[in-house]
Enzyme design. Structure first.
Site, PDB file in Angstrom:
ATOM      1  N   HIS A 145       0.851  -1.188   0.000  1.00 32.35           N
ATOM      2  CA  HIS A 145       0.000   0.000   0.000  1.00 32.35           C
ATOM      3  C   HIS A 145       0.894   1.248   0.000  1.00 32.35           C
ATOM      4  O   HIS A 145       2.026   1.204   0.507  1.00 32.35           O
ATOM      5  CB  HIS A 145      -0.888  -0.036   1.257  1.00 32.35           C
ATOM      6  CG  HIS A 145      -1.854   1.084   1.359  1.00 32.35           C
ATOM      7  ND1 HIS A 145      -1.520   2.313   1.888  1.00 32.35           N
ATOM      8  CD2 HIS A 145      -3.163   1.179   1.024  1.00 32.35           C
ATOM      9  CE1 HIS A 145      -2.568   3.108   1.868  1.00 32.35           C
ATOM     10  NE2 HIS A 145      -3.576   2.457   1.339  1.00 32.35           N
ATOM     11  N   VAL A 152       1.366   3.827   1.818  1.00 30.39           N
ATOM     12  CA  VAL A 152       2.020   4.314   3.038  1.00 30.39           C
ATOM     13  C   VAL A 152       3.055   3.327   3.578  1.00 30.39           C
ATOM     14  O   VAL A 152       3.747   3.634   4.546  1.00 30.39           O
ATOM     15  CB  VAL A 152       1.002   4.641   4.156  1.00 30.39           C
ATOM     16  CG1 VAL A 152       0.076   5.748   3.733  1.00 30.39           C
ATOM     17  CG2 VAL A 152       0.237   3.394   4.585  1.00 30.39           C
ATOM     18  N   LYS A 153       3.175   2.153   2.959  1.00 30.07           N
ATOM     19  CA  LYS A 153       4.140   1.150   3.431  1.00 30.07           C
ATOM     20  C   LYS A 153       5.541   1.446   2.881  1.00 30.07           C
ATOM     21  O   LYS A 153       5.742   2.337   2.065  1.00 30.07           O
ATOM     22  CB  LYS A 153       3.687  -0.251   3.017  1.00 30.07           C
ATOM     23  CG  LYS A 153       2.308  -0.653   3.552  1.00 30.07           C
ATOM     24  CD  LYS A 153       2.283  -0.723   5.059  1.00 30.07           C
ATOM     25  CE  LYS A 153       1.094  -1.518   5.596  1.00 30.07           C
ATOM     26  NZ  LYS A 153      -0.215  -1.051   5.146  1.00 30.07           N
ATOM     27  N   HIS A 154       6.506   0.644   3.312  1.00 30.15           N
ATOM     28  CA  HIS A 154       7.899   0.855   2.909  1.00 30.15           C
ATOM     29  C   HIS A 154       8.079   0.794   1.395  1.00 30.15           C
ATOM     30  O   HIS A 154       8.847   1.570   0.812  1.00 30.15           O
ATOM     31  CB  HIS A 154       8.793  -0.225   3.535  1.00 30.15           C
ATOM     32  CG  HIS A 154       8.942  -0.133   5.014  1.00 30.15           C
ATOM     33  ND1 HIS A 154       7.880  -0.253   5.880  1.00 30.15           N
ATOM     34  CD2 HIS A 154      10.035   0.046   5.799  1.00 30.15           C
ATOM     35  CE1 HIS A 154       8.304  -0.143   7.120  1.00 30.15           C
ATOM     36  NE2 HIS A 154       9.610   0.033   7.094  1.00 30.15           N
TER      37      HIS A 154
END
Length: 389
Positions: A193, A195-197
């Protein structure tokens, strides 16, 4: 009012190189089911340090397929944490199983292994089939300890590592064990997603060292269908290269090639991203030391998807930051307090540590492209709020 651009709690970082590889993918012969998928799986497996990786459409799909592959059904009871996104628990319900929550550790907000042991010890052997620990906020759960517990009670382990690609813990022999590397968990899952790394728009990955589970997952993500002639049940001489078999009920959880191309590009900066997250976390640590603002335990190996503080009058601070265009977030509303789960019999008061954590938790901006100036503004805004300025 802030003179700065809005500061979210998390966001993707897209470079010109990322854009170029996506455009190249769009111009290729494959938009889906092409060679870029396997390439992404291979480089991700190398990064995590596991044998096999299966790319899927999102992290929730990864959880669902993992639960299916592990045999969750209407007779299954599975233990997990109430402090997680609902999907970590929902995946059990998708398969007809029952979710049983256990409380969290106060210092880290991850599933408390001692509470899990209590559940197992106080139930007839065989009551529980599996455990889903979550590397919450990037905190690396000690999966070696959970493996020992799971083996003692004949349970499988599914590690929810959505928050922790690049995270690790040190095992009892002093060896670094990367989150999701399959040394202890039967399966682990990741999310891509924004907002993930690693941002793919949407996307997920399942990792494992178990070949049988790997092959089952490959079928499940594509309708339960195999085109591998070595595994056919009833092919005859009249069947040509078109032939395939649906051998079980699966789903269309495939990842498009352009998402995989973006993932490969993002992985090239993964180490750099973790280093920046650690740098941001250390600055927060120093800023809030010896103040009324509490932080979670942040050990070596933490992947820092989130930086969580615990404060009094959280709503006041949240609104103050929002007024200054700092968009902090709360992770998470305890799953057992959500209306759907309360309809299943859970209630407020069931897990006091999780509920006390929720009352005060707030996730601050944490992403590699957060500038020093922006972070200083966040820190000063928080201090100004509590100092009455």
């Amino acid at each position: 009012m802030s003179l700065m651009t809005p500061i979210p709690y998390g966001r993707q970082c897209i470079t010109e190189d990322d854009i170029d590889v996506v455009v190249k993918s769009l111009q290729s012969n494959f938009l889906t089911q092409g060679p870029t998928i396997e390439a992404f799986e291979n480089v991700f497996a190398d990064y995590i340090g596991c044998k096999y990786a299966v790319a899927v459409s999102n992290g929730t799909a990864a959880l669902h397929l993992s639960a299916l592959a592990l045999g969750v059904n209407k007779n299954s009871k599975v233990i997990t944490s109430p402090i997680t996104f609902a999907a970590s628990a929902n995946c059990v319900l998708y398969c007809g199983g029952e979710v049983i929550f256990a409380d969290i550790e106060e210092k880290s907000a991850v599933l408390d292994i001692n509470k899990v042991r209590e559940l197992l010890v106080n139930s007839p052997k065989g009551t529980f089939q599996g455990i889903i620990p979550i590397d919450f906020a990037g905190f690396p759960v000690n999966m070696e300890s959970f493996r020992q517990l799971a083996d003692e009670f004949d349970c499988w382990l599914l590690e929810d590592s959505c928050h922790s690609p690049g995270g690790f813990f040190m095992d009892s022999n002093g060896v670094q064990q990367n989150c999701g590397n399959g040394q202890y968990a039967d399966l682990a899952i990741f999310s891509f997603h924004p907002v993930k790394h690693i941002a793919c728009g949407e996307g997920g990955m399942i990792t494992t060292n178990n070949k049988e589970l790997y092959e089952k997952l490959l079928r499940l993500r594509t309708h339960g269908i195999t085109k591998d002639s070595n595994k056919f049940v009833k092919k005859t001489q009249k069947d040509g290269a078109w032939y395939y078999e649906m051998q079980e009920l699966g789903y269309n959880y495939r990842l498009p090639d352009l998402n995989a191309a973006l993932g490969i590009s993002q992985l090239q900066r993964a180490h750099e991203g973790i280093e920046r997250r650690i740098e941001i976390a250390r600055k927060y640590d120093a800023a809030f030391e010896n103040t009324q603002i509490k932080t979670l335990h942040n050990p070596r190996g933490h992947a820092y998807h989130l930086y969580v503080i615990q404060v009094d009058n959280r709503l006041g601070l949240y609104n103050y930051l929002k007024d200054n265009e700092i968009y902090a977030q709360v992770h998470y509303i305890p799953v057992h307090t959500l209306p759907y789960y309360q309809g299943l019999g859970w209630k407020n008061g069931d897990f006091p540590i999780a509920e006390a954590y929720y009352e005060k938790c707030l996730s601050l901006p944490m992403y590699p492209s957060l500038t020093d100036k922006q972070q200083d503004f966040v820190i000063n805004s928080i201090k100004n709020y509590y100092n009455g300025n």
